[in-house]
Scaffold this active site. Sequence first.
Site, mmCIF file in Angstrom:
data_model
loop_
_atom_site.group_PDB
_atom_site.id
_atom_site.type_symbol
_atom_site.label_atom_id
_atom_site.label_comp_id
_atom_site.label_asym_id
_atom_site.label_seq_id
_atom_site.Cartn_x
_atom_site.Cartn_y
_atom_site.Cartn_z
ATOM 1 C CG ASP A 23 -0.305 0.141 2.538
ATOM 2 O OD1 ASP A 23 0.930 0.345 2.581
ATOM 3 O OD2 ASP A 23 -1.009 0.077 3.563
ATOM 4 C CG HIS A 24 -1.086 4.623 1.591
ATOM 5 N ND1 HIS A 24 -2.026 3.638 1.788
ATOM 6 C CD2 HIS A 24 -1.043 5.329 2.745
ATOM 7 C CE1 HIS A 24 -2.539 3.747 3.003
ATOM 8 N NE2 HIS A 24 -1.957 4.763 3.601
ATOM 9 C CB THR A 25 2.418 2.794 4.689
ATOM 10 O OG1 THR A 25 2.373 1.356 4.598
ATOM 11 C CG2 THR A 25 1.036 3.328 5.047
ATOM 12 N NE ARG A 26 5.219 -1.625 4.847
ATOM 13 C CZ ARG A 26 4.671 -1.101 5.933
ATOM 14 N NH1 ARG A 26 4.547 0.215 6.027
ATOM 15 N NH2 ARG A 26 4.237 -1.852 6.923
ATOM 16 C CG HIS A 36 -1.234 0.231 7.076
ATOM 17 N ND1 HIS A 36 -0.221 -0.109 6.212
ATOM 18 C CD2 HIS A 36 -0.734 0.036 8.327
ATOM 19 C CE1 HIS A 36 0.843 -0.487 6.895
ATOM 20 N NE2 HIS A 36 0.553 -0.411 8.171
ATOM 21 C CG HIS A 54 9.230 -5.837 10.105
ATOM 22 N ND1 HIS A 54 8.728 -6.180 11.337
ATOM 23 C CD2 HIS A 54 8.276 -5.075 9.505
ATOM 24 C CE1 HIS A 54 7.512 -5.655 11.474
ATOM 25 N NE2 HIS A 54 7.219 -4.979 10.389
ATOM 26 C CE LYS A 73 5.677 -7.500 7.953
ATOM 27 N NZ LYS A 73 5.111 -6.343 7.332
ATOM 28 C CD GLN A 85 4.401 2.525 9.053
ATOM 29 O OE1 GLN A 85 5.453 1.899 9.040
ATOM 30 N NE2 GLN A 85 3.233 1.935 8.857
ATOM 31 C CE LYS A 119 7.169 -0.402 10.294
ATOM 32 N NZ LYS A 119 6.807 -0.557 8.865
#
Length: 424
Positions: free
Chosen positions: A71-74, A107, A173, A183, A294, A297
């Site tokens: 998605d848009h977070t990656r 998400h 990760h 994942k 996020q 991390k």
Amino acid sequence: MTLLELPYGQGALPFHAPSERLEAVLGPSPLPASGADPAGIVRQALDHPLFSPTLRELARGKKRVTLITSDHTRPMPSAITLPVMLEEIRRGNPDASITVLVGTGMHRPTTREEMEAKFGRALTAKENIVVHRAQCEDDLVCLGRLPSGGELWINRLVAQSDLVVSEGFIEPHFFAGFSGGRKSILPGVAGWKTVLYNHNAGFIADERARQGILESNPIHRDMQYAAQAAGLRFILNVLLDADKRIAAAVAGDPQAAHEEGCRLCLAHSRVPAVTADVVFTTNGGYPLDQNLYQTVKSMTAAEACVRPGGVIVVCAELREGHGGQAFYDWLAQRGSAAETERDILSIPPQSTRMDQWQAQILARVMQKAVCVVVTDESRRALVEGMHLRWAPNPDAALRLADDLVGQDARLCVIPDGVGVIVTP
């Protein structure tokens, strides 16, 4: 002074580090240059899959094909990879009905505008793209139980497909060991009950649930099982350089290709731990520093280097704020990080609550060191509401740290905390 540029949003922040106090600047070693263009790297991997027929061969005779993407977070460069994968599928079967399924995990749904930015307008307009919704139970089907006992709920499109393939990228990760591979199924296209169970407090607290560790990692073990049960047949995973460009790619059998990608990732991302009083880090800029959720991390990389009672400084744009109300409330509604961790550890796996895993890890980090977030002043109240300290820029953060631990404090800088595996 040593001038360092710390990734922030789509740019960088200058940091003037006193050279005599700087213990180390930790970063991954460069991946070997392939000499090929990004699409060429991808095609090379698809032409030489590991322990698997080619994607075009697998597509022959398959009517319904589901291609899972992130998605848009990656920062997955799907505008490059997706067209190549779709071309390969159609070379093997021009009549295949292909669904591109956006693996959002827990998400928020990816918007049309975000899909156009990530996949390209032409591909977004032409392909059948479906956004996974983990909390829409009508979209899910149960495939039994995970080895740990949790129910395995998966997007119905996956269960009904004749061929399931995925794309992703591999990086360290902070509790699954490495991203990528399995994942894409869990949490990517899993139901909310499954994701929550997999992220339970006991698993998150396990010493094997850390960066760079797959063996005996309980979170990875359930993810691997979920991928097999869901019928994930083929993956394309890429490794990215510091500029988010494709530097290497692996393809083929989901387990074998992922393990090879993780081996490559470990070889260039492993860095030795350097103990320091103050550790500066970032989430590598956009898109991973869009929210505080996020940003946790990279703080775990700093956690591995900071001395107990020291200071961690993380620079993050936070254009989307905290990243989840439940995550924010876990800290904001309690008097201390210790209280947050205590409450979360008391929750049994089957009762895992939304975003408790991220709050649990942040609470753990906060109990080791004072945590300072460098971001715009408009986010100051948000940061301080979670019992974190705020600073407007890295130099101001250093002055704050000096007030806390002394003017002679030793410094360590990890410009991209998401991109390294800190080892003893």
